[in-house]
Scaffold this motif. Structure first.
Motif, PDB file in Angstrom:
ATOM      1  N   GLU A   1       0.827  -1.191   0.000  1.00 39.89           N
ATOM      2  CA  GLU A   1       0.000   0.000   0.000  1.00 39.89           C
ATOM      3  C   GLU A   1       0.869   1.251   0.000  1.00 39.89           C
ATOM      4  O   GLU A   1       1.961   1.257   0.590  1.00 39.89           O
ATOM      5  CB  GLU A   1      -0.912   0.033   1.234  1.00 39.89           C
TER       6      GLU A   1
ATOM      7  N   CYS B   1      -2.631   0.278  -4.048  1.00 40.08           N
ATOM      8  CA  CYS B   1      -2.252  -1.022  -3.499  1.00 40.08           C
ATOM      9  C   CYS B   1      -1.889  -1.941  -4.656  1.00 40.08           C
ATOM     10  O   CYS B   1      -2.744  -2.241  -5.495  1.00 40.08           O
ATOM     11  CB  CYS B   1      -3.383  -1.621  -2.685  1.00 40.08           C
TER      12      CYS B   1
ATOM     13  N   MET C   1     -10.934  -7.259  -4.750  1.00 40.10           N
ATOM     14  CA  MET C   1      -9.990  -6.479  -3.968  1.00 40.10           C
ATOM     15  C   MET C   1     -10.745  -5.536  -3.048  1.00 40.10           C
ATOM     16  O   MET C   1     -11.786  -5.005  -3.419  1.00 40.10           O
ATOM     17  CB  MET C   1      -9.074  -5.656  -4.872  1.00 40.10           C
TER      18      MET C   1
ATOM     19  N   TRP D   1     -10.497  -2.467   0.333  1.00 41.32           N
ATOM     20  CA  TRP D   1      -9.774  -1.540   1.201  1.00 41.32           C
ATOM     21  C   TRP D   1     -10.416  -1.575   2.585  1.00 41.32           C
ATOM     22  O   TRP D   1     -11.638  -1.674   2.717  1.00 41.32           O
ATOM     23  CB  TRP D   1      -9.838  -0.114   0.650  1.00 41.32           C
TER      24      TRP D   1
ATOM     25  N   ILE E   1     -13.442   3.410  -5.207  1.00 35.46           N
ATOM     26  CA  ILE E   1     -12.475   2.348  -5.451  1.00 35.46           C
ATOM     27  C   ILE E   1     -12.411   2.073  -6.955  1.00 35.46           C
ATOM     28  O   ILE E   1     -13.423   2.119  -7.650  1.00 35.46           O
ATOM     29  CB  ILE E   1     -12.836   1.067  -4.666  1.00 35.46           C
TER      30      ILE E   1
ATOM     31  N   ARG F   1      -9.596   0.011 -10.124  1.00 36.47           N
ATOM     32  CA  ARG F   1      -8.415  -0.832 -10.259  1.00 36.47           C
ATOM     33  C   ARG F   1      -7.886  -0.783 -11.676  1.00 36.47           C
ATOM     34  O   ARG F   1      -8.614  -0.464 -12.607  1.00 36.47           O
ATOM     35  CB  ARG F   1      -8.725  -2.271  -9.805  1.00 36.47           C
TER      36      ARG F   1
ATOM     37  N   LEU G   1      -7.844   3.753  -4.054  1.00 42.52           N
ATOM     38  CA  LEU G   1      -8.926   4.308  -3.248  1.00 42.52           C
ATOM     39  C   LEU G   1      -8.786   5.819  -3.269  1.00 42.52           C
ATOM     40  O   LEU G   1      -7.814   6.359  -2.737  1.00 42.52           O
ATOM     41  CB  LEU G   1      -8.879   3.790  -1.811  1.00 42.52           C
TER      42      LEU G   1
ATOM     43  N   TYR H   1      -4.626   2.645   6.345  1.00 39.72           N
ATOM     44  CA  TYR H   1      -5.455   2.026   5.321  1.00 39.72           C
ATOM     45  C   TYR H   1      -4.732   0.803   4.758  1.00 39.72           C
ATOM     46  O   TYR H   1      -3.542   0.861   4.435  1.00 39.72           O
ATOM     47  CB  TYR H   1      -5.766   3.033   4.210  1.00 39.72           C
ATOM     48  N   TYR H   2      -5.483  -0.274   4.649  1.00 39.44           N
ATOM     49  CA  TYR H   2      -4.955  -1.547   4.176  1.00 39.44           C
ATOM     50  C   TYR H   2      -5.773  -2.043   2.987  1.00 39.44           C
ATOM     51  O   TYR H   2      -6.952  -1.734   2.862  1.00 39.44           O
ATOM     52  CB  TYR H   2      -5.044  -2.614   5.271  1.00 39.44           C
ATOM     53  N   CYS H   3      -5.154  -2.861   2.177  1.00 47.57           N
ATOM     54  CA  CYS H   3      -5.901  -3.548   1.138  1.00 47.57           C
ATOM     55  C   CYS H   3      -5.755  -5.052   1.351  1.00 47.57           C
ATOM     56  O   CYS H   3      -4.878  -5.514   2.089  1.00 47.57           O
ATOM     57  CB  CYS H   3      -5.412  -3.165  -0.258  1.00 47.57           C
ATOM     58  N   ASN H   4      -6.627  -5.784   0.715  1.00 45.44           N
ATOM     59  CA  ASN H   4      -6.520  -7.231   0.729  1.00 45.44           C
ATOM     60  C   ASN H   4      -7.362  -7.784  -0.399  1.00 45.44           C
ATOM     61  O   ASN H   4      -8.083  -7.042  -1.087  1.00 45.44           O
ATOM     62  CB  ASN H   4      -6.934  -7.820   2.081  1.00 45.44           C
ATOM     63  N   THR H   5      -7.314  -9.072  -0.580  1.00 43.05           N
ATOM     64  CA  THR H   5      -7.990  -9.689  -1.707  1.00 43.05           C
ATOM     65  C   THR H   5      -8.577 -11.031  -1.306  1.00 43.05           C
ATOM     66  O   THR H   5      -8.010 -11.749  -0.476  1.00 43.05           O
ATOM     67  CB  THR H   5      -7.013  -9.840  -2.887  1.00 43.05           C
TER      68      THR H   5
END
Length: 123
Positions: free
Chosen positions: A6, A22, A34, A36, A70, A72, A81, A94-98
């Motif tokens: 990130e 991210c 994906m 946030w 959001i 991509r 974001l 702030y984090y992202c993940n999938t």
């Protein structure tokens, strides 16, 4: 293991804007949703927004609708974001993940997280 990097956070004045980025490892980007998340000081991490792997469906926490967008870029395996009209209460990491589906991402129960990017909004 998914790799998440990130970036884009910083110190901004209330009313300003930021775009967080991210980058996700290709293997984890393709075919997945994906999302946030953010974690404010002293609070639990919360879901912010998600986007499906095709990029044609987006999902937002009710409290995040309107100021958060959001998006991509599949070519760069990167999710963004955009946060407008920043408020002091947006101060958080702030984090992202999938994950495999919007429902899974929204729950946010992931085994690992990136380092996050810190956003501080001054009044």
């Amino acid at each position: 293991q998914v790799q998440l990097v990130e970036s884009g956070g910083g110190l901004v004045q209330a009313g300003g804007s930021l775009r967080l980025s991210c980058t996700i490892s290709r293997r984890s980007f393709d075919g997945n949703t994906m999302g946030w998340f953010r974690q404010a000081p002293g609070k639990a991490r919360e879901f912010v927004a998600a986007i499906n792997w095709r990029g044609n469906s987006t999902y937002y926490a009710d409290s995040m609708k309107g100021r958060f967008t959001i998006s991509r870029d599949a070519a760069k395996n990167t999710v963004y974001l955009q946060i407008n009209s920043l408020k002091p209460e947006d101060t958080a990491v702030y984090y992202c993940n999938t994950g495999p589906s919007p429902a899974t991402v929204r729950i946010g129960n992931f085994a690992s997280w990136g380092q996050g990017t810190s956003v501080t909004v001054s009044s």
